[in-house]
Design an enzyme around this catalytic site. Sequence first.
Site, PDB file in Angstrom:
ATOM      1  N   HIS A 122     100.011  16.771 -13.503  1.00  0.00           N
ATOM      2  CA  HIS A 122      98.769  16.049 -13.212  1.00  0.00           C
ATOM      3  C   HIS A 122      97.586  17.008 -13.325  1.00  0.00           C
ATOM      4  O   HIS A 122      97.740  18.232 -13.363  1.00  0.00           O
ATOM      5  CB  HIS A 122      98.811  15.394 -11.827  1.00  0.00           C
ATOM      6  CG  HIS A 122      99.058  16.338 -10.683  1.00  0.00           C
ATOM      7  ND1 HIS A 122      98.097  17.226 -10.229  1.00  0.00           N
ATOM      8  CD2 HIS A 122     100.146  16.526  -9.903  1.00  0.00           C
ATOM      9  CE1 HIS A 122      98.588  17.916  -9.212  1.00  0.00           C
ATOM     10  NE2 HIS A 122      99.834  17.511  -8.994  1.00  0.00           N
ATOM     11  N   CYS A 178     104.592  20.582  -8.219  1.00  0.00           N
ATOM     12  CA  CYS A 178     104.048  19.953  -9.422  1.00  0.00           C
ATOM     13  C   CYS A 178     103.302  20.987 -10.265  1.00  0.00           C
ATOM     14  O   CYS A 178     102.942  22.070  -9.788  1.00  0.00           O
ATOM     15  CB  CYS A 178     103.107  18.812  -9.043  1.00  0.00           C
ATOM     16  SG  CYS A 178     103.951  17.368  -8.347  1.00  0.00           S
TER      17      CYS A 178
END
Length: 278
Positions: free
Chosen positions: A238, A254
């Site tokens: 992301h 992440c």
Amino acid sequence: MYVSRPSRRTALVLAAVALAALAVVTLIAYLTAGQKATPTAKPPLEPPVAPVHVTKKQLAALPRATTYAKLRHAEKDPAPHASATGQILHPKHTKILYTTPGGPPLAVLPTTQLDNPTWLPVIETRPGWTRVLLPTRPNGATGWLHTADNSTEQTANPYEVRVDLSDRRLTLLKHSAPTGSWPVAVGAPDTPTPTGRTFLLASLTPPEITYSPLILPLGAHSEVLQTYDGGPGTIGLHGWPDSSVFGKALSHGCVRLPRQALTTLSHLPLGTPVLVSA
């Protein structure tokens, strides 16, 4: 002792015999060489293995192979640090996953994942069977689909994403050639980004955009966090608004991307392999 010379006729006969013997030896050598050069016949291909019968009761008891599942009996990825085959697969309808060709049923594979169509990378094929990476726990879980009935769609995918945790860099490849590379932020030492090969599972637009306009969940999970922000600890790619984080190890697992990288990766096919190396 006196030995008389052989007559001319005898000499001619002996010479003819010698030439005939030489011809026979030469012919035998030629035929033998020819036999050695002849390739051996290939063994016939084994017929496809039929899937075991699954009753309605057994089918109803099988878990769904999604990011929320944990398949304890799934076979692990045999080559977690290798590139995939360049093929991705989509089930046309709900399919049964098996531990091995002809082996026991493992789970059912739905046609969608997180409201996106299910596309999985192919890592191995056998007659009538295809092995795919799964989006479940444990990381690197695999399953076999019986594909002899043409109930799946398979297509070539030239892309691969590589994340180097030591360099904290993401590289996009097309046909094995780099087409883009960006510094990224990766998991902190206490919440590391898991290594091995996984894949783009879905593309999600958050209802309220805070840190990223797009989330790209992967088929991998944190090895430390069993849950995160109400989810099952799914690792994702992301964006991030603060560029000072890139090149650092500070996320919950992440991979945080610059805007250009996120925009580029948003156009990749679902099922694109993502190879994370230490």
